[in-house]
Design a protein around this motif. Sequence first.
Motif, PDB file in Angstrom:
ATOM      1  N   GLY A   1       0.644  -1.538  -0.364  1.00 24.27           N
ATOM      2  CA  GLY A   1       0.439   0.582  -0.302  1.00 24.27           C
ATOM      3  C   GLY A   1       0.992   1.523  -0.374  1.00 24.27           C
TER       4      GLY A   1
ATOM      5  N   ALA B   1       0.961   3.778  -3.014  1.00 29.20           N
ATOM      6  CA  ALA B   1       0.579   5.175  -2.736  1.00 29.20           C
ATOM      7  C   ALA B   1       1.612   5.928  -3.372  1.00 29.20           C
ATOM      8  CB  ALA B   1      -0.051   4.728  -1.878  1.00 29.20           C
TER       9      ALA B   1
ATOM     10  N   PRO C   1      -3.638   9.536  -5.184  1.00 28.93           N
ATOM     11  CA  PRO C   1      -4.253   8.811  -3.941  1.00 28.93           C
ATOM     12  C   PRO C   1      -5.529   8.394  -5.146  1.00 28.93           C
ATOM     13  CG  PRO C   1      -4.183  10.920  -3.927  1.00 28.93           C
ATOM     14  CD  PRO C   1      -2.973  10.863  -4.702  1.00 28.93           C
TER      15      PRO C   1
ATOM     16  N   PHE D   1      -5.997   4.727  -6.416  1.00 27.07           N
ATOM     17  CA  PHE D   1      -6.504   4.046  -5.312  1.00 27.07           C
ATOM     18  C   PHE D   1      -7.919   4.592  -4.544  1.00 27.07           C
ATOM     19  CE2 PHE D   1      -2.515   3.296  -3.900  1.00 27.07           C
ATOM     20  CZ  PHE D   1      -1.967   1.727  -3.405  1.00 27.07           C
TER      21      PHE D   1
ATOM     22  N   ALA E   1     -11.240   1.632  -5.285  1.00 24.60           N
ATOM     23  CA  ALA E   1     -11.691   1.737  -3.701  1.00 24.60           C
ATOM     24  C   ALA E   1     -13.041   1.382  -3.843  1.00 24.60           C
ATOM     25  CB  ALA E   1     -11.342   2.364  -2.842  1.00 24.60           C
TER      26      ALA E   1
ATOM     27  N   VAL F   1      -4.356   2.967 -12.815  1.00 22.24           N
ATOM     28  CA  VAL F   1      -4.781   2.499 -12.049  1.00 22.24           C
ATOM     29  C   VAL F   1      -4.886   1.123 -12.425  1.00 22.24           C
ATOM     30  CG1 VAL F   1      -6.668   3.250 -13.257  1.00 22.24           C
ATOM     31  CG2 VAL F   1      -7.822   2.759 -11.485  1.00 22.24           C
TER      32      VAL F   1
ATOM     33  N   LEU G   1      -3.273  -0.844 -10.362  1.00 20.18           N
ATOM     34  CA  LEU G   1      -3.692  -1.897  -9.177  1.00 20.18           C
ATOM     35  C   LEU G   1      -4.578  -2.912 -10.085  1.00 20.18           C
ATOM     36  CD1 LEU G   1      -5.224   1.005  -6.973  1.00 20.18           C
ATOM     37  CD2 LEU G   1      -3.010  -0.371  -6.536  1.00 20.18           C
TER      38      LEU G   1
ATOM     39  N   GLN H   1      -5.113  -7.046  -8.723  1.00 17.53           N
ATOM     40  CA  GLN H   1      -5.987  -8.126  -8.186  1.00 17.53           C
ATOM     41  C   GLN H   1      -6.193  -8.751  -8.843  1.00 17.53           C
ATOM     42  OE1 GLN H   1      -8.760  -5.281  -6.694  1.00 17.53           O
ATOM     43  NE2 GLN H   1     -10.290  -6.544  -6.449  1.00 17.53           N
TER      44      GLN H   1
END
Length: 224
Positions: free
Chosen positions: A34, A38, A43, A46, A50, A174, A177, A181
């Motif tokens: 994280g 980050a 931000p 994330f 989120a 993005v 991420l 995942q």
Amino acid sequence: MKTNASTLNQRTGSALKWNYVGMAVRSSSSLVLGVVLARLLGPKPFGVVALAAVLIGFCNLLADSGFGAAIVQRESLSEEDIRFAFLYQMLSGVFLALACFFGASIIANLFRNQEVAPVIRVLSWTFPLQAFGQTATSLLKRNLDFRSIQIAQIASYIAYFVTGIPLALLGFGVWALVAAQLAQVCINSAFAYSMAPHSLLFSFRINRSILAYGVKVLGSSFAN
């Protein structure tokens, strides 16, 4: 009888030990990942992921539908029981993936952020990928084989790291991420299945006892 009790105590103690070890490794890894990501991404990526994660987490609850707990708790478990649970979990995963994929724009409107729509479309495919490993994970829990479960989860965090960090450095934002995942889910399911392989054939005969138990667990999860 004493031997069985002693063996059960040893297996339970080993399960607790591996559960705590896995939790410690995952927590520390999550913190490091994280902080690093980050720092690399800022931000906003994330925040977008989120928002999607809220939906993904809720739908994952539906995808399992309590069938995992049913596999763990049943006094006796047949091959047909496993095949029926696997069928239901896979069908749930595919259905939720299609629903989120085609409903991504509507969901993004609810979040008042259209940037989340393409992220939801891609992450929706985590449902069938995760469903593939859910039955195997439940079989490992049933056998108190938490060592294998933790190995699978730690390996999935490594996959997240080796996917997310390089893509973030290359400027994918993005999508670093999102890719991380997807890699995490794929590796976790693959490892779980390799450690508790089962038939990939489906059973279309409805098992009312498993279905009833799953509904009760699902209701309890919703209430929580």
